[in-house]
Design a protein around this motif. Structure first.
Motif, PDB file in Angstrom:
ATOM      1  N   VAL A  68       6.235  -0.568  -4.488  1.00 27.60           N
ATOM      2  CA  VAL A  68       6.024  -1.766  -5.299  1.00 27.60           C
ATOM      3  C   VAL A  68       6.782  -1.678  -6.618  1.00 27.60           C
ATOM      4  CG1 VAL A  68       4.322  -3.244  -6.451  1.00 27.60           C
ATOM      5  CG2 VAL A  68       3.717  -2.073  -4.322  1.00 27.60           C
ATOM      6  N   ILE A  69       7.439  -2.791  -6.958  1.00 22.36           N
ATOM      7  CA  ILE A  69       7.985  -3.026  -8.289  1.00 22.36           C
ATOM      8  C   ILE A  69       7.112  -4.106  -8.917  1.00 22.36           C
ATOM      9  CG2 ILE A  69      10.001  -3.774  -9.596  1.00 22.36           C
ATOM     10  CD1 ILE A  69      10.413  -1.193  -7.934  1.00 22.36           C
ATOM     11  N   SER A  70       6.486  -3.823 -10.043  1.00 19.65           N
ATOM     12  CA  SER A  70       5.594  -4.812 -10.664  1.00 19.65           C
ATOM     13  C   SER A  70       5.998  -5.102 -12.099  1.00 19.65           C
ATOM     14  CB  SER A  70       4.141  -4.338 -10.653  1.00 19.65           C
ATOM     15  OG  SER A  70       3.311  -5.294 -11.306  1.00 19.65           O
ATOM     16  N   GLY A  71       6.135  -6.399 -12.385  1.00 24.07           N
ATOM     17  CA  GLY A  71       6.398  -6.848 -13.748  1.00 24.07           C
ATOM     18  C   GLY A  71       5.309  -7.738 -14.281  1.00 24.07           C
ATOM     19  N   THR A  72       4.167  -7.812 -13.563  1.00 26.91           N
ATOM     20  CA  THR A  72       3.048  -8.627 -14.022  1.00 26.91           C
ATOM     21  C   THR A  72       2.375  -7.950 -15.207  1.00 26.91           C
ATOM     22  OG1 THR A  72       2.666  -9.382 -11.765  1.00 26.91           O
ATOM     23  CG2 THR A  72       0.890  -9.754 -13.344  1.00 26.91           C
ATOM     24  N   THR A  73       2.132  -8.687 -16.282  1.00 20.54           N
ATOM     25  CA  THR A  73       1.416  -8.140 -17.438  1.00 20.54           C
ATOM     26  C   THR A  73       0.000  -8.709 -17.468  1.00 20.54           C
ATOM     27  OG1 THR A  73       2.317  -9.901 -18.838  1.00 20.54           O
ATOM     28  CG2 THR A  73       3.530  -7.838 -18.762  1.00 20.54           C
ATOM     29  N   GLY A  74      -0.846  -8.105 -18.289  1.00 18.98           N
ATOM     30  CA  GLY A  74      -2.193  -8.609 -18.468  1.00 18.98           C
ATOM     31  C   GLY A  74      -3.234  -8.014 -17.527  1.00 18.98           C
ATOM     32  N   TRP A  75      -2.862  -6.997 -16.725  1.00 13.93           N
ATOM     33  CA  TRP A  75      -3.810  -6.389 -15.775  1.00 13.93           C
ATOM     34  C   TRP A  75      -3.976  -4.887 -16.028  1.00 13.93           C
ATOM     35  CZ3 TRP A  75      -2.366  -2.456 -12.321  1.00 13.93           C
ATOM     36  CH2 TRP A  75      -0.994  -2.170 -12.285  1.00 13.93           C
ATOM     37  N   LEU A  76      -3.470  -4.393 -17.128  1.00  9.74           N
ATOM     38  CA  LEU A  76      -3.318  -2.948 -17.302  1.00  9.74           C
ATOM     39  C   LEU A  76      -4.622  -2.189 -17.516  1.00  9.74           C
ATOM     40  CD1 LEU A  76       0.014  -2.667 -19.297  1.00  9.74           C
ATOM     41  CD2 LEU A  76      -0.391  -2.624 -16.841  1.00  9.74           C
ATOM     42  N   GLN A  77      -5.750  -2.893 -17.578  1.00 10.52           N
ATOM     43  CA  GLN A  77      -7.029  -2.179 -17.594  1.00 10.52           C
ATOM     44  C   GLN A  77      -7.235  -1.417 -16.274  1.00 10.52           C
ATOM     45  OE1 GLN A  77      -6.692  -5.454 -17.518  1.00 10.52           O
ATOM     46  NE2 GLN A  77      -7.856  -6.255 -15.772  1.00 10.52           N
ATOM     47  N   ASP A  78      -6.526  -1.826 -15.220  1.00 12.21           N
ATOM     48  CA  ASP A  78      -6.625  -1.160 -13.919  1.00 12.21           C
ATOM     49  C   ASP A  78      -5.401  -0.300 -13.612  1.00 12.21           C
ATOM     50  OD1 ASP A  78      -9.128  -2.293 -13.180  1.00 12.21           O
ATOM     51  OD2 ASP A  78      -8.127  -4.172 -12.659  1.00 12.21           O
ATOM     52  N   PHE A  79      -4.552  -0.094 -14.604  1.00 11.84           N
ATOM     53  CA  PHE A  79      -3.280   0.594 -14.376  1.00 11.84           C
ATOM     54  C   PHE A  79      -3.478   2.009 -13.850  1.00 11.84           C
ATOM     55  CE2 PHE A  79       0.509   2.926 -16.087  1.00 11.84           C
ATOM     56  CZ  PHE A  79       1.461   2.287 -15.319  1.00 11.84           C
ATOM     57  N   ASN A  80      -4.365   2.780 -14.467  1.00 12.10           N
ATOM     58  CA  ASN A  80      -4.569   4.163 -14.037  1.00 12.10           C
ATOM     59  C   ASN A  80      -5.128   4.240 -12.625  1.00 12.10           C
ATOM     60  OD1 ASN A  80      -3.558   5.291 -16.400  1.00 12.10           O
ATOM     61  ND2 ASN A  80      -5.549   5.305 -17.417  1.00 12.10           N
ATOM     62  N   LYS A  81      -5.970   3.276 -12.270  1.00  8.17           N
ATOM     63  CA  LYS A  81      -6.479   3.233 -10.891  1.00  8.17           C
ATOM     64  C   LYS A  81      -5.350   2.968  -9.903  1.00  8.17           C
ATOM     65  CE  LYS A  81      -9.842   0.211 -11.607  1.00  8.17           C
ATOM     66  NZ  LYS A  81     -11.011  -0.661 -11.305  1.00  8.17           N
ATOM     67  N   ALA A  82      -4.410   2.108 -10.287  1.00 11.28           N
ATOM     68  CA  ALA A  82      -3.264   1.831  -9.417  1.00 11.28           C
ATOM     69  C   ALA A  82      -2.400   3.080  -9.252  1.00 11.28           C
ATOM     70  CB  ALA A  82      -2.443   0.681  -9.989  1.00 11.28           C
ATOM     71  N   LEU A  83      -2.178   3.819 -10.341  1.00 11.14           N
ATOM     72  CA  LEU A  83      -1.390   5.040 -10.251  1.00 11.14           C
ATOM     73  C   LEU A  83      -2.055   6.052  -9.325  1.00 11.14           C
ATOM     74  CD1 LEU A  83      -0.207   5.701 -13.934  1.00 11.14           C
ATOM     75  CD2 LEU A  83       0.835   4.283 -12.159  1.00 11.14           C
ATOM     76  N   ALA A  84      -3.366   6.193  -9.454  1.00 13.86           N
ATOM     77  CA  ALA A  84      -4.100   7.128  -8.593  1.00 13.86           C
ATOM     78  C   ALA A  84      -3.989   6.727  -7.128  1.00 13.86           C
ATOM     79  CB  ALA A  84      -5.564   7.193  -9.027  1.00 13.86           C
ATOM     80  N   ARG A  85      -4.080   5.422  -6.859  1.00 16.96           N
ATOM     81  CA  ARG A  85      -4.001   4.946  -5.474  1.00 16.96           C
ATOM     82  C   ARG A  85      -2.604   5.157  -4.917  1.00 16.96           C
ATOM     83  NH1 ARG A  85      -6.352   5.805  -1.889  1.00 16.96           N
ATOM     84  NH2 ARG A  85      -6.710   4.439  -0.110  1.00 16.96           N
ATOM     85  N   CYS A  86      -1.590   5.004  -5.734  1.00 14.79           N
ATOM     86  CA  CYS A  86      -0.221   5.265  -5.306  1.00 14.79           C
ATOM     87  C   CYS A  86      -0.070   6.716  -4.873  1.00 14.79           C
ATOM     88  CB  CYS A  86       0.753   4.932  -6.425  1.00 14.79           C
ATOM     89  SG  CYS A  86       2.488   5.274  -6.023  1.00 14.79           S
ATOM     90  N   GLU A  87      -0.587   7.629  -5.675  1.00 16.00           N
ATOM     91  CA  GLU A  87      -0.499   9.053  -5.356  1.00 16.00           C
ATOM     92  C   GLU A  87      -1.283   9.379  -4.093  1.00 16.00           C
ATOM     93  OE1 GLU A  87       1.458  11.061  -6.759  1.00 16.00           O
ATOM     94  OE2 GLU A  87       1.905  10.289  -8.751  1.00 16.00           O
ATOM     95  N   GLU A  88      -2.478   8.802  -3.964  1.00 13.89           N
ATOM     96  CA  GLU A  88      -3.330   9.076  -2.800  1.00 13.89           C
ATOM     97  C   GLU A  88      -2.680   8.629  -1.497  1.00 13.89           C
ATOM     98  OE1 GLU A  88      -6.893   7.027  -3.732  1.00 13.89           O
ATOM     99  OE2 GLU A  88      -7.487   8.415  -5.323  1.00 13.89           O
ATOM    100  N   THR A  89      -1.977   7.516  -1.539  1.00 16.96           N
ATOM    101  CA  THR A  89      -1.391   6.955  -0.321  1.00 16.96           C
ATOM    102  C   THR A  89       0.034   7.441  -0.067  1.00 16.96           C
ATOM    103  OG1 THR A  89      -0.669   4.994  -1.569  1.00 16.96           O
ATOM    104  CG2 THR A  89      -2.798   4.860  -0.450  1.00 16.96           C
ATOM    105  N   GLY A  90       0.596   8.188  -1.014  1.00 15.04           N
ATOM    106  CA  GLY A  90       1.964   8.672  -0.848  1.00 15.04           C
ATOM    107  C   GLY A  90       3.005   7.572  -0.925  1.00 15.04           C
ATOM    108  N   SER A  91       2.692   6.528  -1.678  1.00 17.91           N
ATOM    109  CA  SER A  91       3.627   5.412  -1.803  1.00 17.91           C
ATOM    110  C   SER A  91       4.489   5.603  -3.053  1.00 17.91           C
ATOM    111  CB  SER A  91       2.857   4.082  -1.857  1.00 17.91           C
ATOM    112  OG  SER A  91       3.736   2.993  -1.706  1.00 17.91           O
TER     113      SER A  91
END
Length: 233
Positions: A68-91
């Motif tokens: 994923v390439i993301s340029g959406t702003t205004g959602w970064l309260q969930d940013f760390n959760k997204a990073l963790a999910r990326c690592e967990e899924t190997g994406s």
């Protein structure tokens, strides 16, 4: 390369045009009224959706092995959760508050200048950003990134919109019709002002940078930034 677009507003349409001109295929256009999404035919997803949809879009792509390439702003309260999910899924994932190649050079220049100004306590810093009247978030994600770059390299401890107490960086946000985006970092003393400015002439630079990031990330795993894409160290 087969690209899925999450968000099909002005930016999504511009990304589509640039991607097709570079020989890529748009295989999906997911917008607010999309019911079903086929992840099986995507090489990469580019997300310029709404803040409320971004985290769900991004993590669904991870679950299906789509970078994923993301340029959406205004959602970064969930940013760390997204990073963790990326690592967990190997994406693979790149988020940027601004994909413009020029702006990312500007980010590097901002940090370099902040390091030089750190010892010069007679200067006070502020950031001004000007955008079109349809921009939803204020201040812009780009202005916040600039502030974070200064904070990381000086004694400033935070930022505030408009007026800020001593030790924090004021960000002035202005909204003017048909303005793609101008960002100014000012260091002001009693005797002079030092300023660096980035002015976007149109939105094509944002879209081009996102497509270049998408080209770069295919086949990789992990969390990256535009510094990696541009080899800025």
């Amino acid at each position: 390369m087969k690209i899925a677009l999450f968000g099909y507003g002005k930016m999504g349409k511009m990304i589509e045009q640039i991607a097709e001109n570079r020989g890529h295929e748009i295989v999906a256009k997911i917008d607010v009224d999309t019911v079903e999404v086929d992840f099986s035919n995507m090489d990469v997803a580019i997300d310029f959706s709404m803040p409320s949809a971004a985290f769900g879009n991004i993590t669904q792509c991870f679950e299906h092995g789509v970078p994923v390439i993301s340029g959406t702003t205004g959602w970064l309260q969930d940013f760390n959760k997204a990073l963790a999910r990326c690592e967990e899924t190997g994406s693979a994932f790149i988020y940027a508050s601004n994909f413009s190649l020029g702006v990312n050079i500007f980010f590097e220049l901002n940090e370099y200048l902040a390091k030089m100004m750190r010892q010069l306590k007679q200067y006070n810093v502020d950031i001004e950003e000007i955008h079109h009247t349809q921009k939803l978030d204020s201040p812009s994600g780009t202005a916040i990134t600039l502030a974070e770059g200064i904070i990381a390299n000086t004694d400033y401890t935070g930022w505030k919109l408009d007026e800020a107490p001593k030790g924090e960086i004021p960000i002035i946000a202005r909204r003017i019709a048909d303005t793609p985006g101008t960002h100014t970092v000012n260091y002001e003393s009693e005797v002079d002002t030092i300023a660096i400015v980035h002015t976007a002439h149109n939105r094509q630079g944002f879209a081009l940078g996102a497509v270049i990031a998408a080209e770069w990330i295919v086949g990789k795993k992990g969390v990256f930034t535009m510094k990696d894409v541009l080899n800025l160290g």
